[in-house]
Design an enzyme around this catalytic site. Sequence first.
Site, mmCIF file in Angstrom:
data_model
loop_
_atom_site.group_PDB
_atom_site.id
_atom_site.type_symbol
_atom_site.label_atom_id
_atom_site.label_comp_id
_atom_site.label_asym_id
_atom_site.label_seq_id
_atom_site.Cartn_x
_atom_site.Cartn_y
_atom_site.Cartn_z
ATOM 1 N N ARG A 72 0.805 -1.174 -0.032
ATOM 2 C CA ARG A 72 0.056 -0.182 0.088
ATOM 3 C C ARG A 72 0.799 1.320 -0.084
ATOM 4 N NH1 ARG A 72 -4.893 0.103 -1.593
ATOM 5 N NH2 ARG A 72 -5.382 -1.618 -0.110
ATOM 6 N N ARG A 98 2.248 -6.776 -9.917
ATOM 7 C CA ARG A 98 2.825 -6.229 -8.780
ATOM 8 C C ARG A 98 3.147 -7.179 -7.478
ATOM 9 N NH1 ARG A 98 -2.412 -3.121 -5.846
ATOM 10 N NH2 ARG A 98 -4.126 -4.899 -5.984
ATOM 11 N N HIS A 168 0.603 3.359 -10.587
ATOM 12 C CA HIS A 168 -0.568 3.577 -9.697
ATOM 13 C C HIS A 168 0.339 4.224 -8.398
ATOM 14 C CE1 HIS A 168 -3.573 3.116 -6.679
ATOM 15 N NE2 HIS A 168 -4.418 2.245 -7.348
ATOM 16 N N ASP A 213 -13.005 8.195 -7.092
ATOM 17 C CA ASP A 213 -12.340 7.230 -7.558
ATOM 18 C C ASP A 213 -12.908 7.310 -9.122
ATOM 19 O OD1 ASP A 213 -12.035 3.645 -6.836
ATOM 20 O OD2 ASP A 213 -11.296 5.064 -8.600
ATOM 21 N N GLU A 272 -2.874 8.390 -11.301
ATOM 22 C CA GLU A 272 -2.434 7.387 -11.987
ATOM 23 C C GLU A 272 -2.431 7.380 -13.281
ATOM 24 O OE1 GLU A 272 -5.148 5.284 -8.723
ATOM 25 O OE2 GLU A 272 -4.747 3.995 -10.650
HETATM 26 O O1 TA6 Z 1 -6.839 3.037 -8.656
HETATM 27 C C1 TA6 Z 1 -8.075 3.153 -8.052
HETATM 28 C C2 TA6 Z 1 -8.322 1.913 -7.701
HETATM 29 O O2 TA6 Z 1 -8.885 0.932 -8.591
HETATM 30 C C3 TA6 Z 1 -9.347 1.830 -6.443
HETATM 31 O O3 TA6 Z 1 -10.792 1.525 -6.985
HETATM 32 C C4 TA6 Z 1 -8.724 1.046 -5.319
HETATM 33 O O4 TA6 Z 1 -9.263 -0.109 -5.456
HETATM 34 C C5 TA6 Z 1 -7.306 1.307 -5.557
HETATM 35 O O5 TA6 Z 1 -7.452 1.175 -6.940
HETATM 36 C C6 TA6 Z 1 -6.341 0.533 -4.879
HETATM 37 O O6 TA6 Z 1 -6.577 -0.755 -5.352
HETATM 38 P P1 TA6 Z 1 -6.014 -2.026 -4.318
HETATM 39 O O7 TA6 Z 1 -6.142 -3.186 -5.012
HETATM 40 O O8 TA6 Z 1 -4.397 -1.563 -4.468
HETATM 41 O O9 TA6 Z 1 -6.268 -1.828 -2.980
#
Ligand code: TA6
Length: 301
Positions: A72, A98, A168, A213, A272
Amino acid sequence: MIPPALLRWSIPGTLDFHPHPEGLLFLHLQTPRFHARFCLQGAHLVEFTPKESGPMLFLSSHAQFLPGKPIRGGIPVIFPWFGPRENHPESPMHGFVRTRCWELEDVQILPDQSASLTFSFGSTPETLALWPHAFQLRLRFVLASTLAIDWEVHNPGDTPFHFEQALHPYFPVQNIHTTQVVGLQGASFFDKTDALSRKQDLEPAVRFHAETDRLYLHTSADCLLEDSSSKTRLRIAKTGSQSSVVWNPWIAKSATLPDLGNEEWQHFVCVEQANAAENGITLAPGKSHFFHALYTPESVA
Ligand code: TA6
């Protein structure tokens, strides 16, 4: 245990490898110009701090460093699908590269104390069982006072494949309430907080008052991430990317994320660079797609 193929890149005091007690391997790189940390899993840049501008990336204080689990913060590398995989509820969010270990292909420390690191990841029998296409990824990071990322997706096979991709990044902000993202005015987007309804953004900037989002489509514009509390601005330029995503989980969504501290939603935003949804790419046999992103801290007078 650090594999000899990696140890060959060690430069004591400049580039060192650090096994994490929970099993992941990290690479620490520091020069007079910056400090950076990568996790070999996901070729995941988890920290980048140019001396002149301070930390460019946010890393959750509750981030997990477990083999096979997403981290994260930093810059997750998303491939070959963005978000949930269509018609495959059993597949992981945001693809599978990833959470797999990449190869370190090359390290260059230049006389100006900038550095470039090149990582690669190719399909394996395991990934072919998940996603039936041969592929080769090469990711090059150029670190100085700015961060540049060059990403090549290559199709070594004899049939075309369709993919989505994203960098991301999690960017730190002093206060989400005084943060805005400029550059997306006029673009259409899917609003994930409103049943993925398609909308057009008519506002001069994206500001944050609730969970946000948004998957913006058909936009190659620079984005400016501005935080008036810290008086900072980050310019995000890209080529080879037609989608941009803006995400902040806000209060309720962040409470569902065990790897995010309770109040940390106020101190980051994801902007992103992607090719997703109708901007997904079909790659012919033998061809490559090139994607470039450049992150530049700018002074705010
Ligand atoms: O980038 C936006 C997103 O798709 C959100 O909907 C949220 O799920 C985020 O990515 C983080 O995703 P993750 O799988 O890393 O928790």
